[in-house]
Structures are given as C-alpha cells and as structure tokens.
Design an enzyme around this catalytic site. Structure first.
Site, short mmCIF file in Angstrom:
data_model
loop_
_atom_site.label_atom_id
_atom_site.label_comp_id
_atom_site.label_asym_id
_atom_site.label_seq_id
_atom_site.Cartn_x
_atom_site.Cartn_y
_atom_site.Cartn_z
N ARG A 172 -10.65 -108.21 -55.10
CA ARG A 172 -10.58 -106.74 -54.52
C ARG A 172 -8.86 -106.73 -54.22
O ARG A 172 -8.57 -107.73 -53.73
CB ARG A 172 -11.49 -106.10 -53.45
CG ARG A 172 -11.46 -107.00 -52.18
CD ARG A 172 -12.50 -106.68 -51.12
NE ARG A 172 -12.32 -107.33 -50.02
CZ ARG A 172 -11.56 -106.92 -49.03
NH1 ARG A 172 -11.07 -105.75 -49.08
NH2 ARG A 172 -11.50 -107.74 -47.87
N ARG A 176 -4.87 -99.11 -48.30
CA ARG A 176 -5.08 -98.51 -47.08
C ARG A 176 -4.45 -97.21 -47.21
O ARG A 176 -3.29 -97.23 -47.38
CB ARG A 176 -4.60 -99.09 -45.75
CG ARG A 176 -5.37 -100.55 -45.33
CD ARG A 176 -4.51 -101.05 -44.11
NE ARG A 176 -5.12 -102.18 -43.89
CZ ARG A 176 -4.47 -103.24 -43.01
NH1 ARG A 176 -3.27 -103.01 -42.57
NH2 ARG A 176 -5.39 -104.47 -42.70
N ARG A 249 -4.30 -126.53 -55.88
CA ARG A 249 -3.19 -125.93 -55.82
C ARG A 249 -2.46 -126.80 -54.81
O ARG A 249 -3.17 -126.67 -53.53
CB ARG A 249 -2.91 -124.70 -56.08
CG ARG A 249 -3.16 -124.04 -57.47
CD ARG A 249 -2.13 -124.44 -58.47
NE ARG A 249 -0.94 -123.68 -58.15
CZ ARG A 249 0.31 -123.91 -58.91
NH1 ARG A 249 0.30 -125.17 -59.77
NH2 ARG A 249 1.38 -123.36 -58.78
N ARG A 280 7.06 -117.22 -50.45
CA ARG A 280 7.53 -116.56 -48.98
C ARG A 280 8.69 -117.45 -48.19
O ARG A 280 8.69 -118.71 -48.25
CB ARG A 280 6.36 -116.26 -48.30
CG ARG A 280 5.49 -117.34 -47.83
CD ARG A 280 4.23 -116.93 -47.09
NE ARG A 280 3.45 -118.09 -46.71
CZ ARG A 280 2.37 -117.77 -45.92
NH1 ARG A 280 2.04 -116.81 -45.42
NH2 ARG A 280 1.53 -119.05 -45.67
N GLU A 300 8.43 -121.77 -48.80
CA GLU A 300 6.99 -122.20 -49.28
C GLU A 300 7.00 -122.14 -50.76
O GLU A 300 7.05 -120.90 -51.34
CB GLU A 300 6.07 -121.36 -48.63
CG GLU A 300 4.68 -122.00 -48.98
CD GLU A 300 3.75 -121.38 -48.28
OE1 GLU A 300 2.84 -120.62 -48.74
OE2 GLU A 300 3.73 -121.28 -46.84
N TYR A 348 -11.89 -122.80 -49.60
CA TYR A 348 -10.85 -122.16 -48.62
C TYR A 348 -11.67 -121.67 -47.41
O TYR A 348 -12.42 -120.78 -47.70
CB TYR A 348 -9.88 -121.12 -49.52
CG TYR A 348 -9.06 -120.82 -48.32
CD1 TYR A 348 -7.69 -121.62 -47.93
CD2 TYR A 348 -9.07 -119.36 -47.61
CE1 TYR A 348 -6.80 -120.87 -47.23
CE2 TYR A 348 -8.14 -119.03 -46.59
CZ TYR A 348 -6.85 -119.86 -46.52
OH TYR A 348 -6.15 -119.38 -45.72
N ASP A 350 -10.71 -119.67 -43.54
CA ASP A 350 -9.86 -118.92 -42.45
C ASP A 350 -10.10 -120.17 -41.16
O ASP A 350 -11.04 -120.58 -41.04
CB ASP A 350 -10.08 -117.75 -42.13
CG ASP A 350 -9.48 -116.70 -43.25
OD1 ASP A 350 -8.49 -117.06 -43.74
OD2 ASP A 350 -9.91 -115.57 -43.32
#
Length: 367
Positions: A172, A176, A249, A280, A300, A348, A350
């Site tokens: 997704r 907003r 990666r 970035r 990065e 992964y 958070d």
C-alpha cells in the site's frame, strides 16, 4: 567459562531489552557483541558534539504505551517529529503523500481535486493484472506520483527495475488528503536525549558485556556452558548455511563533516531520481536540536549484500521465506537456544516491535 543463566549474542535493541529484563529478575547475564560498541545498528557516535546515527537515521515511534514508558524509564525522549522532504531533479516535495505533496505536484488545494487527478490517472493506465511493483504502485497512486517519488527511489533501494520487482514490496502507499507532514502515524515519537548509545548503555547497566567477541569464535564453549542462549545474529549463519544463504539488501554510508552551521535545513531529504546514487541525506543535529558551529551529514547508498557486509533488509520473497522456514524448523528443535530480532527472525522490525518481541519472548522463555 563462568556460569551464566543467559548468554545473549548481540547488544542491539532486542538483546539489550532481554538482558535488562533478565537482570531485573536477578538472573546472571552475559552479553557478547562482535563490534567494538554496543547498540547494534542504532549506535550513535559523538562527532563534534553531535550524536551521529552511525548506521542510518533511527526515529523512535510507537503506539505501545508500555514500550514508550519502558524506553523513557532509561532516557527521556524529546518530541522530534520526522518530516521528510523529497528532492526530485531539484524540485522539493513533502512526504508522506499529503495535500502539501499534491499542491507541489499539481497546484491543487482541495481533497476532491487531488482525488480526481489520482483516480483519472489510475483509470487511464487501465491495469487489468498486477504483474510487478510498477503495476502495483501506479494502480495505487497514479503515474505522476509513481514516476516522481516512487520509481527511482525504489529501484535504487532494491537494485532492480520496478518492472522486475514483485508487487508485494509495495502493499500500500498511504495517501493523506490533509496537510499533515508527520511521516509516522503513531501516538508517540521522539529521539532519546543524549543518543541511542546512552539508552543502550543504561539498559545494560549491571550486565556483563564483552565487546569484540564473535559468537562463532567461541561457539562450542558457549553452547556447552549450560546457559540459555539468546541469539540475535543471522539464523542461516548459525546453521552454517546448510540450506543455502538468505538474501538481504545492504547499505553503505558516507559520513561528512562540514564547517558550516547547517547543510540542508532538514533532518532527512530523500533523493528520488535514479541518477542520484544515494537515496537520502541525513543531517544529524536536527534529531536533538543540537547547536554546534559545524554539522555532520550522512549520504545513504543502497548496496548489494554479500558476506562481510552488514545485512539490513530481508528479501522476503517466496524463495527466501521458504528457506527461512527450513532454518526455523531446525531452530525449534534446539533445547536452550532462542532466536530473536530481525536477523534471527529474517524479518524487518521497527524499533518498538523489536522491544515488544523481546517482552513477549522474555515472558515465554524466562521461568
């Protein structure tokens, strides 16, 4: 070897949380860490009085009340809000996609105008079957946003063309239809005042820690110690890659010190065109609003993973997920060894989910 109740391999957020909880239960704990510092990838290094996120930007965000209370019990967190800017060929856009983005892209000012443009672009593409990431992204946000803000960044990140990437990578793309530049939706958000290294050090107070200690150099001794092992390293490496190597990666960082007060006037700016090799630039002093005459930035660069490099992002396609299940079945057969964290679970996480998993695993493991 001394007798320990728990030997924890890795001093990242999962290992430090588990060690801290075990210490509070009066367990004798040893943490071993192959690097020369604690903290794993959230390690912060002091450069010119700036707490540099040495392995890339880490902004703590969570909606778990217990996790937020837990981390703030060690170090107070500030109220930093991550508001990312995207640079595409010199033109700036706000991220995530919101009414500011749509105004910068098309000049529109209302939700209805933005929704109509996106809907018209999706209809024009007439994608009947989702075959790849490009199809998936365009079917969600239309051609303009995809080409400007998704395509180049994603192709750099994964090292392949979007038409060659599986669609599941982008399940997704949130839109907003309000003027809200906060990158995250969680209840709490911030950076530990004093840096993440301070947070980890306080979590590990009273716990024995051995740095520059590679688990595989002492594997037989550790496994025969009688301690319960909490292993946060790569699960395939633990089993000597007997079923094959899991894909990742990697990232490469270029840290630069500049003799000026500010470099880019924002904490994080993404570079979304493919021709710019980095994804970035991070300017670290913004995370804690540090006032210094110089500044430190990190560029990065996505990188192909190979042995010897740091693993950052699991490539969770069918082949790798199936391979991981084989390793997990082997791990489940072991009596007193438990696998935790992103490398141990090939997933992964958070930061808040890492702590939450450590909470849950601790309750399950520690009697």
């Amino acid at each position: 070897m001394e007798k320990y109740d728990y030997i924890i391999v890795g001093s990242g957020l999962y290992g430090a949380t588990f060690a801290n909880l075990a210490k509070k239960k009066n367990k004798k704990v040893l943490v071993i860490e192959k690097r020369e510092h604690v903290g794993g990838n959230i390690y912060t290094k002091d450069i010119d009085g700036i707490h540099v996120h040495y392995y890339g930007a880490h902004i703590f965000h969570t909606s778990y009340d217990d996790v937020w209370e837990y981390v703030n019990s060690f170090v107070p967190f500030n109220n930093f809000v991550n508001m990312v800017i995207a640079n595409y060929k010199g033109k700036l856009f706000h991220l995530p996609f919101n009414m500011n983005t749509f105004h910068e892209m098309w000049g529109v000012t209302t939700k209805e105008e933005a929704q109509k443009i996106i809907a018209d672009q999706i209809a024009k593409e007439n994608i009947k079957e989702i075959k790849n990431l490009e199809d998936q992204a365009i079917s969600l946000v239309g051609r303009d946003i995809y080409e400007t803000l998704v395509k180049g960044y994603t192709e750099k990140q994964w090292g392949r063309k979007a038409t060659e990437l599986p669609s599941f990578i982008i399940k997704r793309l949130p839109l907003r239809f309000e003027y809200n530049n906060n990158y995250f939706n969680d209840t709490y958000q911030g950076i530990p005042i004093g840096g993440y290294t301070l947070l980890i050090e306080r979590m590990l107070e009273g716990v024995e820690v051995k740095l520059n200690c590679n688990f595989f150099d002492h594997k037989d001794e550790i496994l025969s110690s009688g301690a319960t092992i909490i292993y946060t390293g790569p699960i395939d490496e633990y089993f000597d890659y007997k079923f094959g190597e899991l894909e990742y990666r990697s990232l490469r960082f270029e840290i630069e010190r500049h003799n000026k007060e500010y470099y880019q006037n924002n904490a994080v700016i993404n570079y979304t065109e493919y021709e710019v090799p980095y994804t970035r630039i991070i300017e670290h002093k913004y995370f804690e609003d540090q006032k210094t005459p110089t500044t430190v930035i990190t560029k990065e660069y996505p990188d192909t993973y190979e042995k010897g490099k740091e693993r950052y992002y699991a490539v969770n396609n069918d082949r790798n997920n199936s391979l991981y299940q084989k390793y997990k079945e082997e791990a489940d057969k072991l009596g007193n060894i438990y696998f935790g964290g992103r490398l141990g679970n090939y997933k992964y996480f958070d930061m808040d989910d890492t702590i939450k998993q450590a909470f849950d695993d601790f309750e399950r493991i520690v009697k």
